[in-house]
Motif scaffolding. Structure first.
Motif, PDB file in Angstrom:
ATOM      1  N   ARG A 149      -4.501 -10.088   7.247  1.00  0.00           N
ATOM      2  CA  ARG A 149      -3.916  -8.989   6.094  1.00  0.00           C
ATOM      3  C   ARG A 149      -3.697  -7.968   6.087  1.00  0.00           C
ATOM      4  NH1 ARG A 149      -4.358 -13.162   2.153  1.00  0.00           N
ATOM      5  NH2 ARG A 149      -5.088 -14.803   2.602  1.00  0.00           N
ATOM      6  N   GLU A 150      -4.380  -7.017   7.039  1.00  0.00           N
ATOM      7  CA  GLU A 150      -4.327  -5.508   6.954  1.00  0.00           C
ATOM      8  C   GLU A 150      -2.763  -5.345   7.788  1.00  0.00           C
ATOM      9  OE1 GLU A 150      -6.677  -6.950   8.206  1.00  0.00           O
ATOM     10  OE2 GLU A 150      -8.098  -6.513   6.845  1.00  0.00           O
ATOM     11  N   ASN A 151      -2.196  -6.512   8.302  1.00  0.00           N
ATOM     12  CA  ASN A 151      -0.989  -6.437   8.526  1.00  0.00           C
ATOM     13  C   ASN A 151       0.402  -6.558   7.810  1.00  0.00           C
ATOM     14  OD1 ASN A 151      -1.443  -4.796  11.332  1.00  0.00           O
ATOM     15  ND2 ASN A 151      -1.795  -6.478  12.567  1.00  0.00           N
ATOM     16  N   PRO A 180      -0.560  -7.414   3.985  1.00  0.00           N
ATOM     17  CA  PRO A 180      -0.604  -7.018   2.987  1.00  0.00           C
ATOM     18  C   PRO A 180       0.172  -8.056   1.630  1.00  0.00           C
ATOM     19  CG  PRO A 180       0.066  -5.120   3.746  1.00  0.00           C
ATOM     20  CD  PRO A 180       0.347  -6.443   4.308  1.00  0.00           C
ATOM     21  N   ASP A 199      -1.469 -11.157   0.635  1.00  0.00           N
ATOM     22  CA  ASP A 199      -2.092 -11.529   0.127  1.00  0.00           C
ATOM     23  C   ASP A 199      -1.839 -10.811  -1.209  1.00  0.00           C
ATOM     24  OD1 ASP A 199      -5.355 -11.304  -0.153  1.00  0.00           O
ATOM     25  OD2 ASP A 199      -4.807  -9.746  -1.336  1.00  0.00           O
ATOM     26  N   HIS A 235       8.692  -5.806   3.354  1.00  0.00           N
ATOM     27  CA  HIS A 235       7.831  -5.629   2.761  1.00  0.00           C
ATOM     28  C   HIS A 235       7.901  -5.168   0.777  1.00  0.00           C
ATOM     29  CE1 HIS A 235       4.444  -6.782   6.088  1.00  0.00           C
ATOM     30  NE2 HIS A 235       5.540  -7.581   5.566  1.00  0.00           N
ATOM     31  N   LYS A 247       6.882  -6.396  -2.478  1.00  0.00           N
ATOM     32  CA  LYS A 247       6.359  -5.890  -3.386  1.00  0.00           C
ATOM     33  C   LYS A 247       7.280  -5.233  -4.536  1.00  0.00           C
ATOM     34  CE  LYS A 247       3.078  -2.072  -3.746  1.00  0.00           C
ATOM     35  NZ  LYS A 247       2.224  -1.265  -3.030  1.00  0.00           N
TER      36      LYS A 247
END
Length: 534
Positions: free
Chosen positions: A278-280, A282, A285, A434, A438
């Protein structure tokens, strides 16, 4: 007195009985009829006599001979001879047109009871002896009501298709369960894929590497089988099959018990990739936990729709709300350079495609430094399937979209793509992807309506190399009128859309291109009652 006329009628002799006038001869000049006049007379008769005959026949057949005057005959035949509809029926039609035009702009009275059938309509008309205006209003109300019923039925059909497409068929669910059970009880089903001696080939760039992400075991088997069967050199092929944690045991069992030699197959679950944290990623999530996302993909799909919706537009809205769009497997392709750090070039395949031609030449295409080799979808004979521009996917009424994108820019197809991973690693494609995911969350999912293709269209801008259209044919899951000759010639056919070939709602004439690669004699397939469509 005696009168004598010569036979030739050229002289007349008159004699008196008393001898006063013994005789008198009167010569009469000969009367000649000009030949030209005679010819014209005969010609006129030759023309008029057939006409008179036909006219007499028409009069007799239509009852005009019952007229008692020439005036009656003229009124009857005049308009017909002049090509005019002057009879009572034509006048009635004109009056009816006039009334219908007037009623067209009027509101239908409330509480109007409408007949349920044409015979009921006629019966009501006769019993109540409606005038022309009432007839027109009732007719308009009946037709508008029928139109609403048809639209309502079409919307219900699209909704049922959506539920059918989103659900897992009983046979495929059974197959996954039985193979998972086999994985836990049969050592052969758990054997290493590929064997240890072949592990170095998983990162050997002299081989042709195919990547497939799916949780549908039967569909994945068709993709791999059809690719191998179509290849001229299957011994040079390596398949990397990626699935979720739940499906992994069953997927592994299938390929362990049904090897596709001489091709090499690797099966991995997303949980086995160390990089997928999940750090890579995010944003994933956020997608999984965002209330608006959950409500959009799992909420009431009928809310906001009404009888005036276009069924085709409603179908596209439903397709955009498929739960697969929030699945990690569907977003996985954006992470290929990180998941396969040792590979240079790969072909990514969706699980709803069938390969019909050797794909090795894809590796020979010069991408000219671009990252993504794909078929553009804004040019083609099928204007429904091949008419996709950015305006098809994005909401250009939103200022952020209008400011950054061109509505006329050509879209391209996901599902069969040749990716240059070395060129990809030099870009910021993943970060752009990403960012826009978002932004869509911040905008409450109003930037676009479809799942993973729109952010990819933005992320790969400037990194696309168009490839020849025959490499990838789309629309077999929603275009029922797909040209069969074109299907046969395409290298890859794609059942994108709701009507997947493994579903009951699949188009029957397009299913055989997929079903011919299913092993219906396999024990697991047969025991799960998965039968070849008749």
């Amino acid at each position: 007195m005696q009168l004598r006329i010569s036979p030739s009628m050229r002289s007349i002799t008159i004699s008196s009985s008393n001898g006063f006038l013994d005789s008198m001869k009167v010569k009469v000049a000969a009367r000649h009829v000009p030949y030209r006049t005679l010819f014209h007379t005969i010609l006129a008769l030759a023309f008029l006599l057939p006409f008179v005959f036909i006219l007499t026949a028409v009069v007799t057949l239509e009852g005009v001979n019952k007229c008692s005057s020439l005036d009656c005959l003229g009124r009857r035949l005049g308009p017909r001879l002049l090509g005019r509809g002057g009879d009572d029926s034509a006048k009635l039609v004109r009056d009816l047109y006039k009334i219908l035009n007037q009623v067209d702009s009027e509101e239908i009275p409330g509480g109007l009871e409408l007949p349920a059938s044409f015979s009921g309509f006629l019966t009501e008309m006769k019993n109540n002896q409606y005038d022309a205006r009432t007839f027109a209003i009732t007719l308009k109300a009946t037709m508008e009501n029928m139109n609403r019923e048809v639209k309502r039925a079409r919307l219900a059909e699209q909704l049922n298709k959506h539920f059918a497409a989103s659900a897992i068929p009983k046979g495929i669910h059974c197959l996954a369960l039985r193979l998972t059970d086999e994985y836990s009880s049969n050592a052969h089903a758990r054997k290493q894929l590929p064997p240890p001696e072949l592990l170095p080939l998983l990162s050997d760039n002299s081989y042709k590497h195919f990547i497939l992400a799916s949780d549908n075991i039967l569909a994945a088997s068709v993709v791999v089988t059809s690719t191998v069967r179509s290849s001229l050199k299957p011994q040079e092929m390596v398949f990397h099959v990626i699935t979720d944690k739940k499906t992994y045991p069953g997927m592994h069992s299938w390929f362990a018990l049904n090897p596709i030699s001489p091709a090499i197959v690797e099966v991995k679950g997303v949980h086995q990739f160390d990089w997928l944290t999940r750090e890579n990623v995010p944003v994933l999530d956020a997608i999984e936990n965002h209330h608006g996302v959950r409500n959009h993909y799992h909420g009431d799909h009928v809310a906001g729709s009404n009888d005036t919706d276009n069924p085709r537009v409603f179908a596209s809205k439903l397709q955009a709300r498929s739960p697969k769009y929030i699945s990690l497997l569907n977003h996985l392709r954006i992470y290929l350079p990180e998941l396969f750090p040792n590979l240079n070039k790969v072909v990514f395949l969706d699980d709803d495609v069938v390969i019909q031609r050797d794909l090795s030449p894809l590796w020979e295409i010069n991408l000219a430094g671009k990252v993504n080799g794909a078929v553009e979808t804004c040019r083609g004979e099928d204007k429904w399937v091949m008419s996709k521009h950015f305006r098809t996917y994005f909401n250009f009424s939103h200022p952020l979209i209008a400011k950054n994108l061109d509505p006329n820019e050509c879209a391209w197809a996901y599902g069969m793509n040749i990716f240059d991973l070395n060129a990809w690693r030099k870009t910021s494609i993943r970060e752009t992807y990403h960012y826009w995911l978002k932004e869509n969350l911040v905008a409450n999912l109003t930037l676009w309506k479809f799942g993973t293709l729109p952010p990819a269209l933005i992320a790969f801008r400037g990194h696309l190399h168009p490839i020849e259209r025959s490499w990838h044919m789309l629309g077999l899951g929603y275009q029922e009128k797909t040209n069969l000759d074109s299907v046969k010639k395409a290298a890859v056919i794609h059942y994108n859309g709701q009507c997947k070939p493994w579903l009951e709602i699949g188009f029957k004439h397009l299913q055989p291109f997929w079903t011919k690669h299913v092993n219906y004699s396999n024990d697991f397939v047969r025991n799960c009652h998965i039968f070849e469509p008749q």
